[in-house]
Design an enzyme around this catalytic site. Sequence first.
Site, PDB file in Angstrom:
ATOM      1  N   HIS A   1       0.828  -1.200   0.000  1.00 58.48           N
ATOM      2  CA  HIS A   1       0.000   0.000   0.000  1.00 58.48           C
ATOM      3  C   HIS A   1       0.871   1.261   0.000  1.00 58.48           C
ATOM      4  O   HIS A   1       0.472   2.298  -0.527  1.00 58.48           O
ATOM      5  CB  HIS A   1      -0.913   0.036   1.227  1.00 58.48           C
TER       6      HIS A   1
ATOM      7  N   ASP B   1      -4.673  -6.233  -7.594  1.00 53.85           N
ATOM      8  CA  ASP B   1      -4.874  -5.514  -6.346  1.00 53.85           C
ATOM      9  C   ASP B   1      -5.104  -4.041  -6.716  1.00 53.85           C
ATOM     10  O   ASP B   1      -4.979  -3.647  -7.881  1.00 53.85           O
ATOM     11  CB  ASP B   1      -3.652  -5.681  -5.440  1.00 53.85           C
TER      12      ASP B   1
END
Length: 383
Positions: free
Chosen positions: A205, A278
């Site tokens: 992230h 993702d």
Amino acid sequence: MTLDEKIAQLFVLRVHGASADTSDQEAVQLNQAAYGVDNAERLVSEYQPGGVIYFRNAGNIRNPAQIAELSNGIQNAALNRSTSDPIPLLIGADQEGGKVARLSPPATWLPSARALATLGTEAAEEGATLFAREMHAMGIVQDYAPVADVNINPENPVIGDRAFSSKPDTVCEFVRAQIRGFQHGGVAAAVKHFPGHGDTTADTHTSQAVITHSRSQWREFDLPPFQAAIKADVDVVMTGHLIFPALDPSESIATTSYPIITDILRRELEFDGVVITDGLEMAAARVTYSDEETPLRALQAGADQLLLPPAGSFPAALKTIRRAVEDGDLSEDRIDQSIERILRLKQRYGLFDNPISDVGQVGQTVGSRHHLETARRLANSVA
């Protein structure tokens, strides 16, 4: 479908607001900044993306009836489009349990994968079925779970108790159990994060993550749960934004890696379901290519669904993919392969039959006495 409609079908987007036709000023501003439209209803009318994903911080999640109404509003916008045959959306959420649970009470909360693993596969399957039934009642038919990563690095900052175990065989058992549970409850499972996020000290992230396993170590530790998932007829595999030099010496992230997605996942493992990236807004997906180009690179690598392009990049990404087709850098046949998989998934979960939720019945499923008793029993067993 026109080429533009096909390209839009590949994307799964974040929408802001509690209703499909929201006029809330903050939600409208965020939707305008991201897509140039006011709300989900206009987004679907203008582009007809293939799916949306719900988040609490996007204002999507207040209570079960509201979520079902939001889902119905989105699906009705798709069904009422006049420019093409109606195509319902795949509506998804991250509902793993533990710290990754997007749905708020009265939706039922369950403990983490690691905690469920102490109770046995029957409990894990029961928990997945419970989650799926509640999600399905609210119009959500795609869950980005279970985690198939083997958490062999105790310093892993992002997986941790989201993984069932540090032992591949144990993860295999529980991944199979939860796939059965999700599918039994009417929701498509998406195992993640291929080719394996378990041995990293970085969170994709916020930064790049490099997996230093040899190919033989990968086969021993990371691969087995994904093989087990494919044999269990999992619907979706999610790629991680992971650099894995032993699998792709070019050091492309897996999401844009032809050797990892096409050579290994498609050809070697013979997976013909949907491959979803993702979130493309994550830092590790924004290093090598521009926000507009990364979705194209993922398609060229073999991905089907393009999850969460960064805010403001979606219209440009559509043009980039179309230009690649016109220039011969991406064939329309390649896009058609992805469209076929996505439509097949939608058909499997009944979206072409009836994508509309019965709002009046939601309260009988979400947070029902039986579900709360089940959750309490599982939580007490873990404690």
